[in-house]
Write a protein that holds these residues in place. Sequence first.
Motif, PDB file in Angstrom:
ATOM      1  N   ARG A   6       8.835  -3.202  -0.110  1.00  0.00           N
ATOM      2  CA  ARG A   6       8.686  -4.962  -0.553  1.00  0.00           C
ATOM      3  C   ARG A   6      10.176  -4.370   0.448  1.00  0.00           C
ATOM      4  O   ARG A   6       9.406  -5.939   1.411  1.00  0.00           O
ATOM      5  N   LEU A   7      11.470  -4.339   0.365  1.00  0.00           N
ATOM      6  CA  LEU A   7      12.032  -5.508   1.432  1.00  0.00           C
ATOM      7  C   LEU A   7      12.460  -4.528   2.914  1.00  0.00           C
ATOM      8  O   LEU A   7      12.380  -5.457   3.031  1.00  0.00           O
ATOM      9  N   LEU A   8      11.608  -3.804   2.716  1.00  0.00           N
ATOM     10  CA  LEU A   8      11.756  -3.392   4.539  1.00  0.00           C
ATOM     11  C   LEU A   8      10.440  -4.015   5.074  1.00  0.00           C
ATOM     12  O   LEU A   8      10.753  -4.149   5.960  1.00  0.00           O
ATOM     13  N   ILE A   9       8.743  -4.459   4.262  1.00  0.00           N
ATOM     14  CA  ILE A   9       8.197  -5.401   5.183  1.00  0.00           C
ATOM     15  C   ILE A   9       8.974  -6.643   5.003  1.00  0.00           C
ATOM     16  O   ILE A   9       8.503  -7.657   6.221  1.00  0.00           O
ATOM     17  N   LEU A  12      10.994  -6.743   7.974  1.00  0.00           N
ATOM     18  CA  LEU A  12      10.152  -6.915   9.044  1.00  0.00           C
ATOM     19  C   LEU A  12      10.200  -8.197   9.956  1.00  0.00           C
ATOM     20  O   LEU A  12      10.297  -8.227  10.623  1.00  0.00           O
ATOM     21  N   LEU A  13       9.041  -8.861   8.697  1.00  0.00           N
ATOM     22  CA  LEU A  13       8.967 -10.083   9.176  1.00  0.00           C
ATOM     23  C   LEU A  13       9.832 -10.878   9.634  1.00  0.00           C
ATOM     24  O   LEU A  13       9.391 -11.973  10.284  1.00  0.00           O
ATOM     25  N   LEU A  14      10.534 -11.530   8.518  1.00  0.00           N
ATOM     26  CA  LEU A  14      11.807 -11.711   8.980  1.00  0.00           C
ATOM     27  C   LEU A  14      12.002 -11.470  11.021  1.00  0.00           C
ATOM     28  O   LEU A  14      12.764 -12.367  11.514  1.00  0.00           O
ATOM     29  N   GLY A  15      12.391 -10.071  10.694  1.00  0.00           N
ATOM     30  CA  GLY A  15      12.490  -9.940  11.618  1.00  0.00           C
ATOM     31  C   GLY A  15      11.579 -10.377  12.898  1.00  0.00           C
ATOM     32  O   GLY A  15      11.566 -10.839  14.151  1.00  0.00           O
ATOM     33  N   ALA A  16      10.290 -10.684  12.714  1.00  0.00           N
ATOM     34  CA  ALA A  16       9.309 -11.484  13.571  1.00  0.00           C
ATOM     35  C   ALA A  16       9.607 -12.820  13.446  1.00  0.00           C
ATOM     36  O   ALA A  16       9.545 -12.883  15.094  1.00  0.00           O
ATOM     37  N   ILE A  17      10.050 -13.008  12.247  1.00  0.00           N
ATOM     38  CA  ILE A  17       9.794 -14.831  12.781  1.00  0.00           C
ATOM     39  C   ILE A  17      11.306 -15.178  13.879  1.00  0.00           C
ATOM     40  O   ILE A  17      11.024 -15.641  14.360  1.00  0.00           O
ATOM     41  N   GLY A  18      11.923 -14.151  13.412  1.00  0.00           N
ATOM     42  CA  GLY A  18      13.422 -14.070  14.726  1.00  0.00           C
ATOM     43  C   GLY A  18      12.970 -14.359  15.884  1.00  0.00           C
ATOM     44  O   GLY A  18      13.830 -15.075  16.789  1.00  0.00           O
ATOM     45  N   ALA A  37       4.757  -6.958  18.383  1.00  0.00           N
ATOM     46  CA  ALA A  37       4.529  -5.753  18.320  1.00  0.00           C
ATOM     47  C   ALA A  37       5.137  -5.338  16.800  1.00  0.00           C
ATOM     48  O   ALA A  37       5.036  -3.988  16.363  1.00  0.00           O
ATOM     49  N   ILE A  38       6.358  -6.362  16.277  1.00  0.00           N
ATOM     50  CA  ILE A  38       6.694  -6.045  15.051  1.00  0.00           C
ATOM     51  C   ILE A  38       5.940  -6.179  13.625  1.00  0.00           C
ATOM     52  O   ILE A  38       5.509  -5.759  13.088  1.00  0.00           O
ATOM     53  N   VAL A  39       4.819  -7.253  13.681  1.00  0.00           N
ATOM     54  CA  VAL A  39       3.727  -7.901  12.577  1.00  0.00           C
ATOM     55  C   VAL A  39       2.835  -6.836  13.107  1.00  0.00           C
ATOM     56  O   VAL A  39       2.289  -6.776  12.122  1.00  0.00           O
ATOM     57  N   ILE A  44       0.524  -2.242   9.914  1.00  0.00           N
ATOM     58  CA  ILE A  44       0.025  -1.222  10.009  1.00  0.00           C
ATOM     59  C   ILE A  44       0.188  -0.104   8.688  1.00  0.00           C
ATOM     60  O   ILE A  44      -0.314   0.716   8.155  1.00  0.00           O
ATOM     61  N   ALA A  45       2.085  -0.471   8.161  1.00  0.00           N
ATOM     62  CA  ALA A  45       2.481   0.855   8.058  1.00  0.00           C
ATOM     63  C   ALA A  45       2.211   0.537   6.365  1.00  0.00           C
ATOM     64  O   ALA A  45       2.204   1.404   5.578  1.00  0.00           O
ATOM     65  N   GLY A  46       1.710  -1.000   5.693  1.00  0.00           N
ATOM     66  CA  GLY A  46       1.849  -1.490   4.718  1.00  0.00           C
ATOM     67  C   GLY A  46      -0.148  -1.005   4.460  1.00  0.00           C
ATOM     68  O   GLY A  46      -0.220  -0.602   3.202  1.00  0.00           O
ATOM     69  N   LEU A  47      -0.733  -0.785   5.675  1.00  0.00           N
ATOM     70  CA  LEU A  47      -2.462  -0.423   4.560  1.00  0.00           C
ATOM     71  C   LEU A  47      -2.625   0.830   4.730  1.00  0.00           C
ATOM     72  O   LEU A  47      -2.707   1.787   4.137  1.00  0.00           O
ATOM     73  N   VAL A  48      -1.403   1.612   5.215  1.00  0.00           N
ATOM     74  CA  VAL A  48      -1.012   3.339   5.582  1.00  0.00           C
ATOM     75  C   VAL A  48      -0.463   3.267   3.872  1.00  0.00           C
ATOM     76  O   VAL A  48      -1.195   3.945   3.559  1.00  0.00           O
ATOM     77  N   PHE A  49       1.064   2.594   3.239  1.00  0.00           N
ATOM     78  CA  PHE A  49       1.203   2.699   2.291  1.00  0.00           C
ATOM     79  C   PHE A  49       0.035   2.417   1.457  1.00  0.00           C
ATOM     80  O   PHE A  49       0.044   3.195   0.385  1.00  0.00           O
ATOM     81  N   PHE A  50      -0.529   1.236   1.702  1.00  0.00           N
ATOM     82  CA  PHE A  50      -1.290   1.495  -0.059  1.00  0.00           C
ATOM     83  C   PHE A  50      -3.206   1.535  -0.354  1.00  0.00           C
ATOM     84  O   PHE A  50      -2.927   2.288  -0.542  1.00  0.00           O
ATOM     85  N   GLY A  51      -3.424   2.428   1.251  1.00  0.00           N
ATOM     86  CA  GLY A  51      -4.316   3.490   0.909  1.00  0.00           C
ATOM     87  C   GLY A  51      -3.738   4.485   0.533  1.00  0.00           C
ATOM     88  O   GLY A  51      -4.414   5.241  -0.110  1.00  0.00           O
ATOM     89  N   VAL A  52      -2.268   5.335   0.880  1.00  0.00           N
ATOM     90  CA  VAL A  52      -2.049   6.618   0.867  1.00  0.00           C
ATOM     91  C   VAL A  52      -1.811   6.366  -1.779  1.00  0.00           C
ATOM     92  O   VAL A  52      -2.763   7.034  -2.255  1.00  0.00           O
ATOM     93  N   LEU A  53      -1.312   4.732  -1.602  1.00  0.00           N
ATOM     94  CA  LEU A  53      -1.535   4.468  -3.535  1.00  0.00           C
ATOM     95  C   LEU A  53      -2.803   4.897  -3.695  1.00  0.00           C
ATOM     96  O   LEU A  53      -3.440   5.579  -4.873  1.00  0.00           O
TER      97      LEU A  53
END
Length: 61
Positions: A6-9, A12-18, A37-39, A44-53
């Motif tokens: 959650r912190l990494l996501i 990353l989203l904060l960086g995209a907003i910047g 690209a960051i978004v 994609i990384a979030g979907l992969v993470f939750f897919g693995v879960l």
Amino acid sequence: MFAVVRLLIFLLLLGAIGCFAAYLVTRERRYFRIGAAIVKWTVIAGLVFFGVLFVERLLQA
């Protein structure tokens, strides 16, 4: 583990907003492309993470 993801996501989203804010101020297209690209890769990384879960839960049941 969930807190780290959650912190990494969030960061990353904060960086995209910047990047999008820098685009609005400077009108340089590179900031918009970097933010998009960051978004994209964050989603994609979030979907992969939750897919693995999801698969992990299916295998445990």
